[in-house]
Design a protein around this motif. Sequence first.
Motif, short mmCIF file in Angstrom:
data_model
loop_
_atom_site.label_atom_id
_atom_site.label_comp_id
_atom_site.label_asym_id
_atom_site.label_seq_id
_atom_site.Cartn_x
_atom_site.Cartn_y
_atom_site.Cartn_z
N HIS A 384 0.56 -1.17 -0.03
CA HIS A 384 0.04 -0.08 0.01
C HIS A 384 0.91 1.35 -0.05
O HIS A 384 0.48 2.39 -0.70
CB HIS A 384 -0.80 0.02 1.31
CG HIS A 384 -2.06 -0.67 1.18
ND1 HIS A 384 -3.29 -0.07 0.32
CD2 HIS A 384 -2.55 -1.98 1.39
CE1 HIS A 384 -4.21 -1.21 0.45
NE2 HIS A 384 -3.80 -2.06 0.95
N GLN A 385 1.94 1.12 0.62
CA GLN A 385 2.76 2.25 0.85
C GLN A 385 3.67 2.66 -0.58
O GLN A 385 3.75 3.82 -0.92
CB GLN A 385 3.91 2.11 2.11
CG GLN A 385 3.40 2.12 3.29
CD GLN A 385 4.44 1.91 4.48
OE1 GLN A 385 5.82 1.61 4.19
NE2 GLN A 385 4.22 1.87 5.35
N LYS A 386 4.15 1.60 -0.95
CA LYS A 386 5.04 1.55 -2.42
C LYS A 386 4.33 1.60 -3.59
O LYS A 386 4.75 1.84 -4.53
CB LYS A 386 6.09 0.57 -2.11
CG LYS A 386 7.07 0.66 -0.95
CD LYS A 386 7.64 2.19 -0.97
CE LYS A 386 8.45 2.16 0.55
NZ LYS A 386 9.22 3.39 0.54
N GLY A 387 2.94 1.35 -3.68
CA GLY A 387 2.19 1.06 -5.07
C GLY A 387 1.20 1.49 -4.92
O GLY A 387 0.55 2.14 -3.81
N LEU A 401 -3.52 -9.55 -3.87
CA LEU A 401 -3.49 -8.22 -4.36
C LEU A 401 -2.98 -7.95 -5.69
O LEU A 401 -2.29 -8.87 -6.28
CB LEU A 401 -2.72 -7.37 -3.40
CG LEU A 401 -2.93 -7.35 -1.84
CD1 LEU A 401 -2.02 -8.22 -1.19
CD2 LEU A 401 -2.74 -5.78 -1.45
N GLU A 402 -3.73 -7.03 -6.51
CA GLU A 402 -3.27 -6.41 -7.69
C GLU A 402 -2.84 -5.25 -7.35
O GLU A 402 -3.47 -4.24 -6.84
CB GLU A 402 -4.50 -6.57 -8.82
CG GLU A 402 -4.68 -8.08 -9.41
CD GLU A 402 -5.69 -7.83 -10.53
OE1 GLU A 402 -5.95 -6.77 -10.92
OE2 GLU A 402 -6.37 -9.01 -10.78
N VAL A 403 -1.57 -5.10 -7.76
CA VAL A 403 -0.64 -3.68 -7.27
C VAL A 403 0.08 -3.23 -8.42
O VAL A 403 0.81 -3.86 -9.29
CB VAL A 403 0.24 -3.96 -6.01
CG1 VAL A 403 0.78 -2.58 -5.89
CG2 VAL A 403 -0.46 -4.68 -5.16
N GLU A 404 -0.03 -1.88 -8.85
CA GLU A 404 0.69 -1.16 -9.51
C GLU A 404 1.99 -0.59 -8.91
O GLU A 404 1.61 0.23 -8.05
CB GLU A 404 -0.01 -0.18 -10.28
CG GLU A 404 0.60 0.42 -11.72
CD GLU A 404 -0.31 1.56 -12.47
OE1 GLU A 404 -0.25 2.73 -11.86
OE2 GLU A 404 -0.90 1.08 -13.38
N ILE A 405 3.18 -1.13 -9.17
CA ILE A 405 4.16 -0.90 -8.44
C ILE A 405 5.45 -0.78 -9.12
O ILE A 405 5.57 -1.46 -10.10
CB ILE A 405 4.27 -2.00 -7.15
CG1 ILE A 405 5.45 -1.39 -6.14
CG2 ILE A 405 4.74 -3.05 -7.64
CD1 ILE A 405 5.32 -2.17 -4.76
#
Length: 417
Positions: A384-387, A401-405
């Motif tokens: 959550h913090q980085k992406g 989770l699906e994350v854009e990072i």
Amino acid sequence: MEQIIDIHEERAVLVGVRLPDDYDWQLEESMQELISLSDTAGARVVGEFIQNRQRPDAATFIGKGKAEELKEYCEEVEANLVISDRELSPAQSRNLADKIGVKVIDRAQLILDIFAGRAQTKEGRLQVELAQLKYMLPRLIGQGTKLSRLGGGIGTRGPGETKLETDRRRIRKRISDLERELKEVQRHRALLRKDRKDEPFPLVSLVGYTNAGKSTLLKTLTGADVLVEDKLFATLDPTTRRVVLPNNDTVLLTDTVGFIQNLPHHLVAAFRATLEEVIEADLLLHMVDASHPNSERQIKAVHDVLQRLGALEKPMIMVFNKIDNVTDLLSLPHSDSPVVNISALSGEGIEELLRMVADVLKQRYSLIKVTIPYAKSNLVSLLHQKGKVLLEKYQEDGITLEVEISRVWADRIVSQL
């Protein structure tokens, strides 16, 4: 009618030396820049003194005979200040001042004087005073314990005349105190930078030749209350503001001190803490004054400083500014980096610039899908913090989770699973 001379006015003669390896255009360009620096510092340039030499004279740089000529020239134009385009050793500066009978400073001291007038933050003022005192210390030798011979004016601002009139022992103690205080300020800046890194906002730094329009662009994009002035080094202290891109992503945009040709190495070292904003950036916007006749050489000067900082390989967008003053865009220098043409003053090309920033930063990000075991749920907070979390689903075997990072953080987190 006889001209009335203001006795308090700094009337400067600029001294340039052409060595065998120098081209005419190099000296001409450097002297033009010295005129601009002198004007920024508040001096009135009343003459130029150019000399050809095979090698610098160890005693006076320009030689005994030329020193006599320079003395006569200074008397003729009623100059009370000599500014050397090349850096002088303490002995050369002292000997030249003795022979000419007026105050002598060099390009480095002139730049430091401008910095002294521009620094607004505590860190900026500390860095300027430290650099000035380190510059002045070896120049005290042979002058007794006083610097009263320097008088006031250009070259003595910053620490102040009372500090410059103290003896070498007190100056060394002041240098030690400044270094200790500056380390504490830098530690605080590092904590602030860490806090910024904990937010999922990319860092974008404006870099470029001084007076290329960096502060104007920052003001146009953010409405930031920053000084915008048609003078060299109008901005010294970095300013950071949030900017929302067309894709609704947010970046942190930082304005930094401008560069010039022949920027002394020790000045780059003195302001390294300020320039760490460049070192830490995810993307550099290299601002170029497209209307300047020597823009190509200004680009090289900026690249030279970035090379010294170890930041030349960072992702970069070339931003050719002031295109409203350019008649032939095809004549602009070639670049291997993405290029955008803008006018920071009128706003032309700004939307295209922001879209390009979003596209370049997007290329550095990955879309990942991971399942985090409940035993390692701390990684969810990190994601959550980085992406940018697009999907979060709680399942029996963990949290999916699906994350854009960024690729760097994606690899770092996946390696811990």
